[in-house]
Write an enzyme that holds these catalytic residues in place. Sequence first.
Site, mmCIF file in Angstrom:
data_model
loop_
_atom_site.group_PDB
_atom_site.id
_atom_site.type_symbol
_atom_site.label_atom_id
_atom_site.label_comp_id
_atom_site.label_asym_id
_atom_site.label_seq_id
_atom_site.Cartn_x
_atom_site.Cartn_y
_atom_site.Cartn_z
ATOM 1 C CG ASP A 60 -1.594 -1.252 1.558
ATOM 2 O OD1 ASP A 60 -2.151 -2.007 0.558
ATOM 3 O OD2 ASP A 60 -2.242 -1.490 2.749
ATOM 4 C CD GLU A 270 -9.124 -2.769 -0.850
ATOM 5 O OE1 GLU A 270 -9.455 -2.653 0.133
ATOM 6 O OE2 GLU A 270 -8.176 -3.449 -1.363
#
Length: 371
Positions: A60, A270
């Site tokens: 991420d 997301e």
Amino acid sequence: MQLNKWNKTHQKNSRLLLLLTLLVTIAAISTCQPANAQSLTTDTGKYLSQPIISTIYTADPSAHVFDGKIYIYPSHDIDAGIPENDNGDHFAMRDYHILSMDSINGKVTDNGIALDIKDIPWAGRQLWAPDAAYKNGTYYLYFPVKDKNDIFRIGVATSPLPAGPFKAEKTPIECSFSIDPAVFTDDDGNAYMYFGGIWGGQLQKWATGKYDANGSKTDLQKDDEPALSCKVVKMSKDMLHFDGPVKDVLIVDKDGKPLLGKDHDRRFFEGSWMHRYNGKYYFSYSTGDTHLLAYAIGDNPFGPFVYRGVFMKPVQGWTTHHSIVEFKGKWYIFYHDTQLSDKTHLRNVKVTELKHNADGSIQLIDPFKNK
Ligand code: FUB
């Protein structure tokens, strides 16, 4: 004389034995590498890029250029021994390490623990994808973590240094919920936070505006209704609060119609990011269960954004999550896959160039090398 000869032979043998032992020990030490470093050497050829660091697992990646240097704010993946499920319980991270580099493909520094879950007074479990921002001499680290009631909230921590250590505020940001904060500072100095994620990110549990603990585990919306939206909110001048209402990030098709819940190839899941290119606002995100990185373009930070396409094909591993940053006149995408571990919850950050076409579209990236 006899004894002397025996002594000499014995000494020679002992030296040989010592040398042999030393060689065996060195060989053992050099094979005693972390499992991840070993698998790195197995089949590197098929990937477009290599992991930028292999001493810890990272994912991420939110990349920023601060003071002419690249700082990467990633999740720090660990194996907590929790079985995989749709809720993402196996992503049980406990701290953040900030990475830095002077140049793309240059040496990467792991700056150690920047924030530990034990130092966040309200945190329960699961430190997920963070982001960072800078304003007036202070660096802000934004992070999602489940509170003690197992509800994801977004927190903020501050530091005078880009790599921390960061000190967390005593409470989560008021009115924050769900996961994956991405903070974009516009040219006029105003900052906006994009956030949210469905399924394990709990966004669907907030569909009515209030948290519903018994809400759907995945998407709540009906297939023919507009998809659940990512959220956007203006940040306060002190960067510690929301300033104004939390709004929906509406993604529409070329005819202006909102993308539908059943449109798993295009709808938001997301991992949002915002970058500005040639005066346009590029909202990019993961489609989750279809594993694509997609983008939509708008005229202001709130949107609406018109869907334009996919810019990265699926990586190895279930999740895909990126950031886009300009450095020395070129654009780069930081992303992750599972090259080092082949396990969905043990990921590694990578980087490659991202190119905009003359018409403003983004060139499609294949994370695997074409055969
Ligand atoms: O790292 C945990 C979660 O996986 C992130 O918050 C999502 O974006 C996905 O990458």
